[in-house]
Design a protein around this motif. Structure first.
Motif, mmCIF file in Angstrom:
data_model
loop_
_atom_site.group_PDB
_atom_site.id
_atom_site.type_symbol
_atom_site.label_atom_id
_atom_site.label_comp_id
_atom_site.label_asym_id
_atom_site.label_seq_id
_atom_site.Cartn_x
_atom_site.Cartn_y
_atom_site.Cartn_z
ATOM 1 N N TYR A 41 0.812 -1.213 0.000
ATOM 2 C CA TYR A 41 0.000 0.000 0.000
ATOM 3 C C TYR A 41 0.851 1.271 0.000
ATOM 4 N N VAL A 42 2.026 1.212 0.626
ATOM 5 C CA VAL A 42 2.899 2.390 0.663
ATOM 6 C C VAL A 42 3.341 2.763 -0.753
ATOM 7 N N LYS A 43 3.754 1.756 -1.520
ATOM 8 C CA LYS A 43 4.173 2.012 -2.903
ATOM 9 C C LYS A 43 3.002 2.516 -3.738
ATOM 10 N N ALA A 44 1.831 1.886 -3.558
ATOM 11 C CA ALA A 44 0.646 2.303 -4.309
ATOM 12 C C ALA A 44 0.309 3.757 -4.018
ATOM 13 N N ALA A 45 0.342 4.126 -2.743
ATOM 14 C CA ALA A 45 0.016 5.506 -2.356
ATOM 15 C C ALA A 45 1.010 6.500 -2.945
ATOM 16 N N LYS A 46 2.286 6.124 -2.950
ATOM 17 C CA LYS A 46 3.334 7.004 -3.499
ATOM 18 C C LYS A 46 3.100 7.259 -4.994
ATOM 19 N N LEU A 47 2.806 6.195 -5.718
ATOM 20 C CA LEU A 47 2.554 6.328 -7.156
ATOM 21 C C LEU A 47 1.293 7.159 -7.426
ATOM 22 N N LEU A 48 0.263 6.907 -6.633
ATOM 23 C CA LEU A 48 -0.998 7.618 -6.837
ATOM 24 C C LEU A 48 -0.872 9.102 -6.508
ATOM 25 N N ARG A 49 -0.104 9.417 -5.469
ATOM 26 C CA ARG A 49 0.022 10.823 -5.078
ATOM 27 C C ARG A 49 0.625 11.664 -6.205
ATOM 28 N N LYS A 50 1.635 11.119 -6.880
ATOM 29 C CA LYS A 50 2.254 11.867 -7.989
ATOM 30 C C LYS A 50 1.232 12.158 -9.080
ATOM 31 N N LEU A 51 0.448 11.145 -9.408
ATOM 32 C CA LEU A 51 -0.584 11.331 -10.434
ATOM 33 C C LEU A 51 -1.649 12.315 -9.958
ATOM 34 N N ALA A 52 -2.034 12.188 -8.689
ATOM 35 C CA ALA A 52 -3.071 13.057 -8.131
ATOM 36 C C ALA A 52 -2.633 14.518 -8.144
ATOM 37 N N ALA A 65 -9.410 7.656 -1.107
ATOM 38 C CA ALA A 65 -9.966 6.441 -0.511
ATOM 39 C C ALA A 65 -8.964 5.766 0.409
ATOM 40 N N MET A 66 -7.686 5.806 0.031
ATOM 41 C CA MET A 66 -6.651 5.196 0.873
ATOM 42 C C MET A 66 -6.496 5.971 2.190
ATOM 43 N N TYR A 67 -6.708 7.270 2.155
ATOM 44 C CA TYR A 67 -6.692 8.049 3.397
ATOM 45 C C TYR A 67 -7.914 7.695 4.271
ATOM 46 N N GLY A 72 -1.515 2.472 3.418
ATOM 47 C CA GLY A 72 -0.364 3.085 2.766
ATOM 48 C C GLY A 72 -0.073 4.489 3.246
ATOM 49 N N VAL A 73 -1.014 5.052 3.953
ATOM 50 C CA VAL A 73 -0.897 6.395 4.526
ATOM 51 C C VAL A 73 -1.618 6.376 5.872
ATOM 52 N N PRO A 74 -1.260 7.284 6.784
ATOM 53 C CA PRO A 74 -2.029 7.338 8.033
ATOM 54 C C PRO A 74 -3.477 7.721 7.735
ATOM 55 N N GLN A 75 -4.410 7.120 8.460
ATOM 56 C CA GLN A 75 -5.812 7.478 8.259
ATOM 57 C C GLN A 75 -6.000 8.958 8.579
ATOM 58 N N ASN A 76 -6.534 9.684 7.625
ATOM 59 C CA ASN A 76 -6.654 11.142 7.777
ATOM 60 C C ASN A 76 -7.859 11.590 6.953
#
Length: 313
Positions: A41-52, A65-67, A72-76
């Motif tokens: 999930y950490v890798k997925a979140a990193k890749l998605l953040r750049k695109l986002a 949704a991951m937040y 992959g990220v702290p719940q926020n």
């Protein structure tokens, strides 16, 4: 109780996060999907953040949704809302769906069924089958909207047409009880069967019941046992308890008090706590026809069955 029923299906949907995006439209998004599927999930979140950050609506919705889920990220919830709203502005149906869940559960916002319905409907109108199920469920139970069985059926039909088993099951239920459509046991059985054949445990136990009592088709105890067993092996309390009841009188199976007691015991343990006392009465009555040794054997078999996750019992 109504909300809890809806949340059950919402959690099932949220467990399949990338089902919301369809096919990947860019290599980084495809890489993120593979990482997520591999539980990285950490890798997925990193890749998605750049695109986002570059304005990709799908990635914005997914990182949001991951937040929400804390994967992959702290719940926020504040971060979740930021990204989900950015994606929703671009018309992303996955973000609309997740925002519906945020409002339904009161995650970072006041709990608001009306607002939840608004976001679910936006996604449903774009063809999101998960949102269509939730819109139908909210109409069925009068959550955030005036109860309307016909509207519920309409949305279930749309999702069922996309092969969604939960919608097929709910549509079968509407036909069985005549909610929003004329009562039609054959039509109910048709939709239950479609869902049951795809492995839906609730549909399997309902289909078993219809065969047991002869609704929608000829009474057939062997077919009833078949579907009860399939549901029971998936941990469905109704299927487990009903299978146990079939063993009492030897309906579709050889009469066996030990196996009856075993399955009824398991079903009671998995049932809603409010129903356990009532469900225990037939089992307790059965014990009057059993020896102490048989009861002990049934209890031991139940323990082994639970340990084996209901397989091979």
């Amino acid at each position: 109780m109504k909300v809890n029923l809806l949340l059950k299906h919402l959690l099932l949907v949220c467990g399949c996060l990338f089902a919301l995006i369809g096919q990947a439209v860019a290599d980084p998004l495809s890489d993120a999907k593979r990482a997520y599927s591999a539980n990285d999930y950490v890798k997925a979140a990193k890749l998605l953040r750049k695109l986002a950050e570059n304005g990709n609506a799908l990635a914005q919705g997914l990182i949001g949704a991951m937040y929400v889920d804390g994967k992959g990220v702290p719940q926020n919830y504040t971060e979740a809302l930021k990204w989900l709203r950015l994606a929703e502005k671009q018309g992303d149906d996955g973000a609309q769906f997740y925002l519906g869940g945020v409002y339904l559960n009161g995650q970072g916002v006041p709990q608001d069924n009306i607002e939840a319905m608004k976001h679910y409907r936006l996604a449903a109108e774009q063809g999101n089958k998960f949102a269509q199920i939730n819109v139908g469920t909210m109409y069925l139970n009068g959550i955030g909207i005036t109860q309307d069985y016909k509207e519920a059926v309409k949305w279930f039909q749309l999702a069922a047409g996309q092969g969604e088993t939960t919608a097929q099951f709910k549509l079968g239920s509407c036909y069985e009880y005549g909610r929003g459509v004329p009562q039609d046991y054959k039509e109910a059985m048709k939709w239950y069967r479609l869902a049951a054949e795809q492995g839906d445990a609730l549909a399997q136990s309902h289909l078993g019941h219809m065969y047991e009592i002869g609704q929608g088709d000829s009474q057939n105890y062997k077919e009833a046992v078949k579907w009860y067993r399939l549901a029971a092996e998936q941990g469905d309390a109704v299927g487990q308890y009903s299978l146990g009841a079939m063993y009492i009188n030897g309906r579709g199976v050889s009469q066996d008090y030990v196996l009856s007691h075993m399955w009824m015991n398991i079903g009671i343990a998995n049932a809603n706590s409010a129903n356990q006392q009532e469900l225990s009465k037939p089992r307790d009555l059965l014990e009057h026809s059993m020896t102490a040794q048989q009861i002990a054997e049934a209890q031991e078999l139940a323990r082994k069955c639970i340990a084996n996750k209901f397989k091979g019992c």
